[in-house]
Write an enzyme that holds these catalytic residues in place. Structure first.
Site, mmCIF file in Angstrom:
data_model
loop_
_atom_site.group_PDB
_atom_site.id
_atom_site.type_symbol
_atom_site.label_atom_id
_atom_site.label_comp_id
_atom_site.label_asym_id
_atom_site.label_seq_id
_atom_site.Cartn_x
_atom_site.Cartn_y
_atom_site.Cartn_z
ATOM 1 N N LEU A 95 -2.108 -3.507 6.099
ATOM 2 C CA LEU A 95 -1.189 -2.963 6.027
ATOM 3 C C LEU A 95 -1.629 -1.111 6.014
ATOM 4 C CD1 LEU A 95 2.201 -3.022 4.105
ATOM 5 C CD2 LEU A 95 1.809 -3.965 6.109
ATOM 6 N N HIS A 111 -0.619 -14.110 -3.104
ATOM 7 C CA HIS A 111 -1.886 -14.674 -2.775
ATOM 8 C C HIS A 111 -2.477 -15.248 -3.378
ATOM 9 C CE1 HIS A 111 -5.805 -13.537 -0.861
ATOM 10 N NE2 HIS A 111 -6.336 -14.578 -2.283
ATOM 11 N N THR A 144 -1.695 -1.983 -2.416
ATOM 12 C CA THR A 144 -2.412 -0.529 -2.381
ATOM 13 C C THR A 144 -3.459 -0.158 -1.348
ATOM 14 O OG1 THR A 144 -4.447 -1.205 -3.587
ATOM 15 C CG2 THR A 144 -2.305 -0.246 -5.089
ATOM 16 N N ASP A 148 -6.523 -7.138 -1.728
ATOM 17 C CA ASP A 148 -6.017 -7.816 -2.558
ATOM 18 C C ASP A 148 -5.952 -6.872 -3.840
ATOM 19 O OD1 ASP A 148 -4.277 -9.829 -1.293
ATOM 20 O OD2 ASP A 148 -6.466 -11.006 -0.675
HETATM 21 C C1 GRF Z 1 0.580 -18.473 1.398
HETATM 22 O O1 GRF Z 1 0.026 -19.005 0.840
HETATM 23 C C2 GRF Z 1 0.655 -16.934 0.586
HETATM 24 O O2 GRF Z 1 0.266 -17.265 -0.486
HETATM 25 C C3 GRF Z 1 -0.180 -16.385 1.658
HETATM 26 O O3 GRF Z 1 -0.225 -16.798 2.864
HETATM 27 C C4 GRF Z 1 0.644 -17.932 3.206
HETATM 28 C C5 GRF Z 1 1.630 -17.762 3.471
HETATM 29 O O4 GRF Z 1 2.629 -19.229 3.208
HETATM 30 N N1 GRF Z 1 -0.515 -14.788 1.416
HETATM 31 P P1 GRF Z 1 4.045 -19.451 4.390
HETATM 32 O O5 GRF Z 1 4.228 -18.732 5.408
HETATM 33 O O6 GRF Z 1 5.041 -18.584 3.364
HETATM 34 O O7 GRF Z 1 4.684 -20.408 4.247
#
Ligand code: GRF
Length: 213
Positions: A95, A111, A144, A148
Site C-alpha cells: 500500500l 499473512h 503500516t 508485514d
Molecule cells: C493467503 O494465504 C493470505 O495469507 C495471503 O494470500 C493468500 C490469499 O488467499 N496474503 P485467498 O486469495 O484469500 O484465497
C-alpha cells in the site's frame, strides 16, 4: 448501531474474502462488505463478491501500470462506498502512502506465517519448510508502512508435519486463516482492539461501555 463497512482488496482466489462473507451470512460477523477491489481483472475472488451481491472495482495493472494510479482508483471506490475498515485478503501489492494515510490504524492484513518469521515474501509456507521450522501458522496484523511488521492482532499456530510439502502446509494454514480473519474483523467491529505501543490488547467485551459492546 450501523454495521461496520468493510472494504476488501484481493488479487486472486479470494478464499479469505469468502470466509468473511460466510461469517457474515452465518451471523458470526456483525459487519458488511461494502466493496471488493482488485488489481487484477482475472482475480477469481471477484466472482465470489458478485455472487454475494457486493459491488466490485478493478484497477488492473494493464490499464493502470503505475501503482499510485491503481491505488488512487481503488481509494476512490473505497471512499465512494464509505469504507471504515480496509482488509487486505491476498492483495499482492504494497500500500502506498495515499491508501495507507486514508485509513490510519484501520487496515488489516492476513499473512500465512507466524510473523515476524517469514514476512515480506509471497511464499511463506515454502520458506517455512525450507528453513525447517516445526511450527508455522498465520497472522492478522495492522498494516503500516513497514511490510508485514505492523502490530499483531491474532495468530494461529499450525504444526509442520513430516509429510508436508508446500501445498499441504499452505492448505492447513489457510484453514486457520479462514477462522482468524473474520474473528479479527469482528474484534475490530466491536471496538475491542486497543493499541499499546506495538502491542494490540484485546479488550474484554464485558468491560466495554454498552454503546460499544
Ligand atoms: C493467503 O494465504 C493470505 O495469507 C495471503 O494470500 C493468500 C490469499 O488467499 N496474503 P485467498 O486469495 O484469500 O484465497
Amino acid at each position: 448501531m450501523s454495521l461496520l463497512r468493510v472494504g476488501v482488496l484481493i488479487s486472486g482466489r479470494g478464499s479469505n474474502l469468502q470466509a468473511i462473507l460466510d461469517a457474515i451470512a452465518r451471523g458470526e460477523l456483525a459487519a458488511g462488505v461494502a466493496v471488493v477491489g482488485s488489481n487484477r481483472a482475472d482475480a477469481a475472488g471477484l466472482e465470489r463478491a458478485r455472487r454475494a451481491g457486493v459491488p466490485t472495482v478493478v484497477a488492473d495493472r494493464a490499464e493502470f501500470p503505475m501503482r499510485a494510479e491503481r491505488q488512487a482508483r481503488l481509494l476512490e471506490a473505497l471512499d465512494a462506498h464509505d469504507v471504515e475498515l480496509l482488509v487486505l485478503a491476498g492483495f499482492d501489492e504494497i500500500l502506498g502512502p495515499a491508501l495507507l494515510g486514508r485509513f490510519p490504524g484501520r487496515v488489516l492484513n492476513i499473512h500465512p506465517s507466524l510473523l515476524p518469521a517469514f514476512g515480506g515474501g509471497m511464499h511463506a509456507a515454502r520458506d517455512a519448510l525450507a528453513y525447517g521450522v516445526k511450527v508455522s501458522g498465520c497472522t492478522v496484523h495492522f498494516v503500516t508502512a513497514d511490510v508485514d511488521q505492523g502490530p499483531i492482532v491474532l495468530q494461529a499456530a499450525v504444526p509442520v508435519e513430516e509429510a508436508d510439502d508446500e501445498l499441504a502446509l499452505a492448505a492447513r494454514i489457510l484453514e486457520q486463516e479462514h477462522r482468524l480473519l473474520p474473528h479479527a474483523v469482528q474484534l475490530f467491529a466491536e471496538g475491542r482492539l486497543a493499541l499499546e505501543g506495538r502491542r494490540v490488547r484485546i479488550l474484554d467485551a464485558a468491560a466495554l461501555p454498552a454503546a460499544l459492546g
